[in-house]
Write a protein that holds these residues in place. Sequence first.
Motif, mmCIF file in Angstrom:
data_model
loop_
_atom_site.group_PDB
_atom_site.id
_atom_site.type_symbol
_atom_site.label_atom_id
_atom_site.label_comp_id
_atom_site.label_asym_id
_atom_site.label_seq_id
_atom_site.Cartn_x
_atom_site.Cartn_y
_atom_site.Cartn_z
ATOM 1 N N MET A 106 0.843 -1.165 0.000
ATOM 2 C CA MET A 106 0.000 0.000 0.000
ATOM 3 C C MET A 106 0.898 1.240 0.000
ATOM 4 S SD MET A 106 -3.036 1.050 2.688
ATOM 5 C CE MET A 106 -3.289 -0.647 3.056
ATOM 6 N N ILE A 107 0.702 2.096 -0.978
ATOM 7 C CA ILE A 107 1.541 3.280 -1.117
ATOM 8 C C ILE A 107 1.138 4.373 -0.147
ATOM 9 C CG2 ILE A 107 2.241 5.112 -2.697
ATOM 10 C CD1 ILE A 107 2.012 3.078 -4.934
ATOM 11 N N GLN A 108 -0.167 4.587 0.021
ATOM 12 C CA GLN A 108 -0.604 5.648 0.926
ATOM 13 C C GLN A 108 -1.967 5.316 1.514
ATOM 14 O OE1 GLN A 108 -0.637 9.115 -1.559
ATOM 15 N NE2 GLN A 108 -2.583 8.616 -2.491
ATOM 16 N N VAL A 109 -2.230 5.913 2.648
ATOM 17 C CA VAL A 109 -3.530 5.793 3.303
ATOM 18 C C VAL A 109 -3.989 7.197 3.667
ATOM 19 C CG1 VAL A 109 -3.097 3.487 4.244
ATOM 20 C CG2 VAL A 109 -2.526 5.488 5.601
ATOM 21 N N PRO B 170 -4.329 13.312 10.912
ATOM 22 C CA PRO B 170 -2.888 13.070 11.042
ATOM 23 C C PRO B 170 -2.209 14.235 11.758
ATOM 24 C CG PRO B 170 -3.379 13.855 8.853
ATOM 25 C CD PRO B 170 -4.703 13.664 9.556
ATOM 26 N N PRO B 171 -1.098 13.963 12.438
ATOM 27 C CA PRO B 171 -0.330 15.069 13.015
ATOM 28 C C PRO B 171 0.140 15.984 11.881
ATOM 29 C CG PRO B 171 0.489 12.940 13.778
ATOM 30 C CD PRO B 171 -0.508 12.671 12.716
ATOM 31 N N SER B 172 0.341 17.245 12.173
ATOM 32 C CA SER B 172 0.732 18.178 11.111
ATOM 33 C C SER B 172 2.152 17.942 10.630
ATOM 34 C CB SER B 172 0.575 19.627 11.576
ATOM 35 O OG SER B 172 1.389 19.854 12.698
ATOM 36 N N ALA C 1 5.743 16.785 0.222
ATOM 37 C CA ALA C 1 4.337 16.465 -0.036
ATOM 38 C C ALA C 1 3.380 17.284 0.821
ATOM 39 C CB ALA C 1 4.099 14.983 0.187
ATOM 40 N N GLY C 2 3.882 18.108 1.719
ATOM 41 C CA GLY C 2 3.013 18.950 2.525
ATOM 42 C C GLY C 2 2.759 18.381 3.908
ATOM 43 N N PRO C 3 1.934 19.083 4.694
ATOM 44 C CA PRO C 3 1.673 18.650 6.070
ATOM 45 C C PRO C 3 0.838 17.370 6.112
ATOM 46 C CG PRO C 3 0.307 20.530 5.510
ATOM 47 C CD PRO C 3 1.250 20.317 4.358
ATOM 48 N N GLY C 4 0.975 16.642 7.206
ATOM 49 C CA GLY C 4 0.173 15.439 7.401
ATOM 50 C C GLY C 4 0.783 14.181 6.811
ATOM 51 N N MET C 5 1.994 14.270 6.256
ATOM 52 C CA MET C 5 2.668 13.102 5.710
ATOM 53 C C MET C 5 3.554 12.503 6.798
ATOM 54 S SD MET C 5 1.573 12.794 2.771
ATOM 55 C CE MET C 5 0.380 13.822 1.963
ATOM 56 N N ILE D 204 5.466 3.879 10.355
ATOM 57 C CA ILE D 204 5.132 3.506 11.729
ATOM 58 C C ILE D 204 4.249 4.563 12.383
ATOM 59 C CG2 ILE D 204 7.222 4.444 12.798
ATOM 60 C CD1 ILE D 204 5.303 1.213 13.788
ATOM 61 N N GLU D 205 4.478 5.845 12.070
ATOM 62 C CA GLU D 205 3.617 6.900 12.603
ATOM 63 C C GLU D 205 2.203 6.766 12.048
ATOM 64 O OE1 GLU D 205 6.327 10.805 13.265
ATOM 65 O OE2 GLU D 205 6.310 9.998 11.219
ATOM 66 N N ALA D 206 2.094 6.418 10.773
ATOM 67 C CA ALA D 206 0.776 6.235 10.167
ATOM 68 C C ALA D 206 0.058 5.035 10.779
ATOM 69 C CB ALA D 206 0.907 6.062 8.653
ATOM 70 N N ILE D 207 0.789 3.968 11.059
ATOM 71 C CA ILE D 207 0.188 2.784 11.694
ATOM 72 C C ILE D 207 -0.353 3.158 13.072
ATOM 73 C CG2 ILE D 207 0.706 0.525 12.718
ATOM 74 C CD1 ILE D 207 2.660 0.122 10.330
ATOM 75 N N TYR D 208 0.446 3.880 13.853
ATOM 76 C CA TYR D 208 0.008 4.302 15.189
ATOM 77 C C TYR D 208 -1.237 5.185 15.091
ATOM 78 C CZ TYR D 208 -0.307 7.030 19.435
ATOM 79 O OH TYR D 208 -0.787 7.665 20.547
ATOM 80 N N THR D 209 -1.182 6.192 14.205
ATOM 81 C CA THR D 209 -2.305 7.122 14.061
ATOM 82 C C THR D 209 -3.557 6.387 13.595
ATOM 83 O OG1 THR D 209 -0.742 8.900 13.574
ATOM 84 C CG2 THR D 209 -3.041 9.286 12.987
#
Length: 125
Positions: A1-4, A9-11, A21-25, A29-34
């Motif tokens: 999976m490339i993106q979710v 998301p944190p800023s 790519a801007g804020p929220g990227m 592992i941070e994406a999994i936690y969030t």
Amino acid sequence: MIQVHLTNPPSESQFWRWHSAGPGMLSTIEAIYTAAVEVATFHQGFECEQSEHELLLSLLWIFGLIRVATANTARKNGKPLPFSDTDKRERQARLSYIGTEKHKQDKEKGRILKLETAKRKQEIL
């Protein structure tokens, strides 16, 4: 999976890689936690309890170890912390090459390679 797509998301990422790519990227592992926090919140219909956040934070244990080791190495070598905004911007400027002479050369090499590949395919047929 490339993106979710995360609802909240944190800023900014706490990881040390830069991106444009801007804020929220976030790092994976941070994406999994969030995402885990968002799922827990959705299923409960309200904010996660502190104890649930602590359980989810265990996902970040190795990330934390790597972050501390990286920070210690940077300090030891007299360099800025790689996850600081300053270092991310400097690294991005140093590594970004779109619009540079090298970028033009790489695009031309790619164009020539594409033509040569097409020519070889035609010769085979």
